[in-house]
Design a protein around this motif. Structure first.
Motif, PDB file in Angstrom:
ATOM      1  N   TYR A   1     -19.098 -11.034  38.814  1.00 46.95           N
ATOM      2  CA  TYR A   1     -19.666  -9.576  38.610  1.00 46.95           C
ATOM      3  C   TYR A   1     -18.404  -8.892  38.307  1.00 46.95           C
ATOM      4  O   TYR A   1     -17.438  -8.791  38.934  1.00 46.95           O
ATOM      5  CB  TYR A   1     -20.092  -9.318  40.062  1.00 46.95           C
ATOM      6  CG  TYR A   1     -20.250  -7.654  40.035  1.00 46.95           C
ATOM      7  CD1 TYR A   1     -19.075  -6.792  39.910  1.00 46.95           C
ATOM      8  CD2 TYR A   1     -21.505  -6.991  40.207  1.00 46.95           C
ATOM      9  CE1 TYR A   1     -19.381  -5.383  39.946  1.00 46.95           C
ATOM     10  CE2 TYR A   1     -21.623  -5.743  40.836  1.00 46.95           C
ATOM     11  CZ  TYR A   1     -20.419  -4.726  40.438  1.00 46.95           C
ATOM     12  OH  TYR A   1     -20.722  -3.433  40.440  1.00 46.95           O
TER      13      TYR A   1
ATOM     14  N   GLY B   1     -22.274   1.693  49.213  1.00 47.91           N
ATOM     15  CA  GLY B   1     -22.501   0.266  48.383  1.00 47.91           C
ATOM     16  C   GLY B   1     -23.018   0.604  47.152  1.00 47.91           C
ATOM     17  O   GLY B   1     -23.200  -0.296  46.265  1.00 47.91           O
TER      18      GLY B   1
ATOM     19  N   GLY C   1     -24.579  -8.088  42.102  1.00 49.87           N
ATOM     20  CA  GLY C   1     -24.242  -6.626  42.690  1.00 49.87           C
ATOM     21  C   GLY C   1     -25.582  -6.049  43.328  1.00 49.87           C
ATOM     22  O   GLY C   1     -26.640  -6.523  43.039  1.00 49.87           O
ATOM     23  N   ASP C   2     -25.523  -5.267  44.252  1.00 47.77           N
ATOM     24  CA  ASP C   2     -26.413  -4.536  44.865  1.00 47.77           C
ATOM     25  C   ASP C   2     -26.215  -2.950  44.824  1.00 47.77           C
ATOM     26  O   ASP C   2     -25.088  -2.765  45.384  1.00 47.77           O
ATOM     27  CB  ASP C   2     -26.638  -4.950  46.292  1.00 47.77           C
ATOM     28  CG  ASP C   2     -27.884  -4.621  47.137  1.00 47.77           C
ATOM     29  OD1 ASP C   2     -28.590  -3.946  46.463  1.00 47.77           O
ATOM     30  OD2 ASP C   2     -27.898  -5.225  48.295  1.00 47.77           O
ATOM     31  N   PRO C   3     -26.835  -2.198  44.192  1.00 45.51           N
ATOM     32  CA  PRO C   3     -28.328  -2.398  43.736  1.00 45.51           C
ATOM     33  C   PRO C   3     -28.434  -2.915  42.190  1.00 45.51           C
ATOM     34  O   PRO C   3     -29.808  -2.676  41.684  1.00 45.51           O
ATOM     35  CB  PRO C   3     -28.818  -0.980  43.778  1.00 45.51           C
ATOM     36  CG  PRO C   3     -27.687  -0.023  43.590  1.00 45.51           C
ATOM     37  CD  PRO C   3     -26.679  -0.960  43.940  1.00 45.51           C
ATOM     38  N   GLU C   4     -27.567  -3.285  41.461  1.00 48.38           N
ATOM     39  CA  GLU C   4     -27.746  -3.762  40.067  1.00 48.38           C
ATOM     40  C   GLU C   4     -28.868  -4.666  40.180  1.00 48.38           C
ATOM     41  O   GLU C   4     -29.667  -4.786  38.793  1.00 48.38           O
ATOM     42  CB  GLU C   4     -26.338  -4.326  39.464  1.00 48.38           C
ATOM     43  CG  GLU C   4     -25.310  -2.913  39.168  1.00 48.38           C
ATOM     44  CD  GLU C   4     -24.228  -2.942  40.464  1.00 48.38           C
ATOM     45  OE1 GLU C   4     -24.700  -3.250  41.517  1.00 48.38           O
ATOM     46  OE2 GLU C   4     -23.213  -2.500  40.160  1.00 48.38           O
TER      47      GLU C   4
ATOM     48  N   ASN D   1     -16.409  -9.009  41.857  1.00 47.08           N
ATOM     49  CA  ASN D   1     -17.114  -9.589  42.828  1.00 47.08           C
ATOM     50  C   ASN D   1     -17.710 -10.874  42.638  1.00 47.08           C
ATOM     51  O   ASN D   1     -17.698 -11.431  41.342  1.00 47.08           O
ATOM     52  CB  ASN D   1     -18.401  -8.562  43.196  1.00 47.08           C
ATOM     53  CG  ASN D   1     -18.080  -7.040  43.548  1.00 47.08           C
ATOM     54  OD1 ASN D   1     -17.089  -7.055  44.365  1.00 47.08           O
ATOM     55  ND2 ASN D   1     -18.602  -6.147  43.321  1.00 47.08           N
TER      56      ASN D   1
ATOM     57  N   ASP E   1     -24.351   1.281  38.364  1.00 53.07           N
ATOM     58  CA  ASP E   1     -24.497   1.750  39.507  1.00 53.07           C
ATOM     59  C   ASP E   1     -24.021   2.997  39.517  1.00 53.07           C
ATOM     60  O   ASP E   1     -23.239   3.646  38.944  1.00 53.07           O
ATOM     61  CB  ASP E   1     -23.724   0.822  40.469  1.00 53.07           C
ATOM     62  CG  ASP E   1     -23.706   1.061  41.932  1.00 53.07           C
ATOM     63  OD1 ASP E   1     -24.610   1.820  42.412  1.00 53.07           O
ATOM     64  OD2 ASP E   1     -22.901   0.497  42.807  1.00 53.07           O
TER      65      ASP E   1
ATOM     66  N   ARG F   1     -20.527 -12.461  43.332  1.00 53.53           N
ATOM     67  CA  ARG F   1     -22.161 -12.462  43.708  1.00 53.53           C
ATOM     68  C   ARG F   1     -22.571 -11.383  43.042  1.00 53.53           C
ATOM     69  O   ARG F   1     -22.064 -10.843  42.402  1.00 53.53           O
ATOM     70  CB  ARG F   1     -21.924 -12.018  45.194  1.00 53.53           C
ATOM     71  CG  ARG F   1     -21.151 -11.000  45.686  1.00 53.53           C
ATOM     72  CD  ARG F   1     -21.607  -9.921  46.697  1.00 53.53           C
ATOM     73  NE  ARG F   1     -20.752  -8.890  46.725  1.00 53.53           N
ATOM     74  CZ  ARG F   1     -20.749  -7.673  46.312  1.00 53.53           C
ATOM     75  NH1 ARG F   1     -21.991  -7.394  45.504  1.00 53.53           N
ATOM     76  NH2 ARG F   1     -19.983  -6.804  46.203  1.00 53.53           N
TER      77      ARG F   1
ATOM     78  N   GLU G   1     -12.998  -3.777  39.096  1.00 57.60           N
ATOM     79  CA  GLU G   1     -12.930  -5.035  40.272  1.00 57.60           C
ATOM     80  C   GLU G   1     -13.794  -6.026  39.735  1.00 57.60           C
ATOM     81  O   GLU G   1     -14.630  -6.014  38.782  1.00 57.60           O
ATOM     82  CB  GLU G   1     -13.469  -4.378  41.596  1.00 57.60           C
ATOM     83  CG  GLU G   1     -14.910  -3.787  41.364  1.00 57.60           C
ATOM     84  CD  GLU G   1     -15.818  -3.783  42.571  1.00 57.60           C
ATOM     85  OE1 GLU G   1     -15.282  -3.980  43.611  1.00 57.60           O
ATOM     86  OE2 GLU G   1     -16.818  -3.128  42.771  1.00 57.60           O
TER      87      GLU G   1
ATOM     88  N   LYS H   1     -21.956   5.360  42.736  1.00 62.79           N
ATOM     89  CA  LYS H   1     -21.287   4.689  44.211  1.00 62.79           C
ATOM     90  C   LYS H   1     -21.148   6.071  44.862  1.00 62.79           C
ATOM     91  O   LYS H   1     -21.116   5.581  46.074  1.00 62.79           O
ATOM     92  CB  LYS H   1     -19.919   3.973  43.833  1.00 62.79           C
ATOM     93  CG  LYS H   1     -19.806   2.940  43.097  1.00 62.79           C
ATOM     94  CD  LYS H   1     -18.919   1.951  43.902  1.00 62.79           C
ATOM     95  CE  LYS H   1     -19.347   0.102  43.382  1.00 62.79           C
ATOM     96  NZ  LYS H   1     -18.174  -0.258  42.606  1.00 62.79           N
TER      97      LYS H   1
END
Ligand code: AMP
Ligand code: GLY
Length: 451
Positions: A291, A248, A311-314, A307, A234, A309, A305, A236
């Motif tokens: 994630y 994001g 990833g967005d935009p991965e 997550n 990503d 859920r 970190e 950032k």
């Protein structure tokens, strides 16, 4: 005539696999951004899925799913909906409903749901919880201390070398992390997090500043079973050259030339599997996408970190490379059954996020977007045909009688797919050049660490 499916399934010992149970799936995808668009897109390629709903979805998702006007965090209304429509699987995109317990509520109601319990989702919603799990199970990460009291935090921070990393202990939409370069900046940040309660009353994690390229390793996890997906990176920061405020995510690509297969295997064995096993040992097994936001530092790979859920935009660059049946993969996690073989295309993907001027701060909406194909899924060439190898995922758009208009901070993700990463960049660039809108910007240096 019975349909015969050709399934490359690896059966776990003692497991039986019944294709009948997967037929005629009716799926609800919860969320309405680019990640959910890519999830809908992947599900739509499965012969098992006959109907897809998306709540609330967006104008691009509407080309591939029936969008229903229910907010992604309205758990009672979502549960009523799946009962009424006979939904057989719900796939949850964003972290907020997961942290609020959508998976617990649905499981209690006997509904199949893909996503972790609220307790397991704390791996994302509480930085302090994530750090405690990592420390307890020997997972490499930046050294840290947690504070609730401003005076104590300030006394600790001002004695240490800068830069330092300050993380608000709660969900803050990617805006709860600051990297103060000197004492004055640190004091102001700590004040805003601990005295002014900018994100609400909470704690702050003070972390050692690490250096190296970052990458995202998403794994499908069911208790102690961990299935890594293709790697992505990503970007950032808002502006070219990794400058400007954190967002994001402004673009992504996959695969990653700077992370070897050996590195990836190491990260699965020393980071993702110990965390999955650790959560089982804590009595809070994780089921969904874990994630890992990782960094390849001079001292090895470390966790930045987690997550709970996709990833967005991965997701918008990873799922288009998937050649296996995504519906069967999420079903294998949801039902704790055999996982099909996970196969990836050799093609590379690279995507530019087109965001509203002002994002991640305040921005205006409603600007017309020209250049998309009529379904919104592609970009037109000068002859009006869709450019081959270019795919558009909608992040924040709305449909009007005159076409698509902007409706969010991040608006579109334009993804190029080709044999080589450089060619995928060229394709994606051709895509963004074909789109005109008075209020969008993008970073053209996506992939600069690789191409
Ligand atoms: P996070 O929300 O925890 O992913 O943090 C946002 C961004 O801040 C990350 O993507 C990194 O670029 C940066 N960051 C977070 N933690 C650290 C760290 N310990 N050292 C250096 N950069 C960090
Ligand atoms: N792309 C970073 C995230 O999804 O949190």
């Amino acid at each position: 005539m019975p349909i015969i499916y050709n399934l490359p399934l690896k059966k776990a010992a003692g497991q039986t696999f019944n294709v009948e149970q997967f037929k005629d799936a009716v799926v609800l995808v919860v969320g309405g951004g680019g990640r959910e668009h890519a999830i809908v897109d992947a599900l739509s390629r499965s012969p098992f899925v006959t109907k897809i709903y998306c709540a609330p979805g967006n104008a691009g998702i509407a080309a591939q799913a029936e969008c229903v006007p229910i907010a992604d965090h309205d758990i009672p209304a979502l549960l009523d909906f799946v009962r009424e429509k006979g939904v057989t699987l719900t796939v949850v995109g964003p972290e907020v409903p997961l942290a609020q317990g959508i998976a617990d509520t649905f499981a209690d109601a006997g509904q199949r749901v893909f996503g972790p319990s609220a307790a397991a989702a704390r791996i994302e919603s509480s930085k302090d919880f994530a750090k405690t799990i990592m420390a307890r199970y020997g997972v490499p990460t930046a050294s840290y201390r947690t504070f609730e009291d401003f005076e104590e935090a300030w006394a600790y921070v001002r004695e240490r070398p800068f830069p330092q990393v300050l993380k608000y202990d709660g969900l803050a939409a990617g805006k709860g992390v600051t990297i103060p370069q000197d004492a004055a900046e640190a004091e102001a940040d700590l004040r805003s997090m601990l005295l002014d309660d900018r994100f609400g009353k909470g704690k702050v994690v003070v972390e050692e500043f690490l250096t190296g390229p970052e990458f995202s390793l998403m794994c499908l996890v069911d208790g102690d079973r961990v299935f890594p997906l293709a790697l992505a990176q990503d970007h950032k920061r808002a502006y070219e050259g990794d400058r400007g405020p954190n967002t994001g995510g402004m673009g992504a690509y996959s695969p990653l030339p700077f992370v070897s297969e050996e590195d990836a295997r190491w990260a699965v064995e020393h980071i993702m599997e110990p965390v999955a096993k650790g959560l089982v040992a804590e009595g809070i097994p994780f089921r969904g996408v874990l994630y890992g936001g990782l960094m390849k530092t001079p001292d090895g790979i470390k966790v930045i970190e987690f997550n709970c859920r996709f990833g967005d935009p991965e997701t918008e660059v990873v799922l288009p490379r998937l050649e296996s049946d995504f519906y069967l993969m999420v079903s294998a996690i949801t039902d704790s059954t055999a996982m099909p073989e996970i196969k990836w295309s050799d093609d590379a993907t690279l995507g530019f996020v087109m965001a509203s001027e002002g994002y991640p701060g305040s921005y205006e909406k409603g600007f017309p977007i020209e250049g998309l194909t009529s379904d919104g899924l592609g970009v037109k060439d000068p002859d009006g045909n869709a450019i081959e190898g270019v795919r558009v995922y909608h992040m924040g758009t709305r449909a009007t009688e005159d076409g698509f208009v902007t409706a969010g901070g991040r608006v579109l993700m334009v993804v190029g797919k080709a044999r080589k990463l450089q060619d995928a960049w060229d394709k994606a660039f051709e895509g963004v050049e074909g789109i005109s809108c008075d209020n969008l910007f993008f970073r053209s240096d996506i992939g600069h660490q690789a191409v």
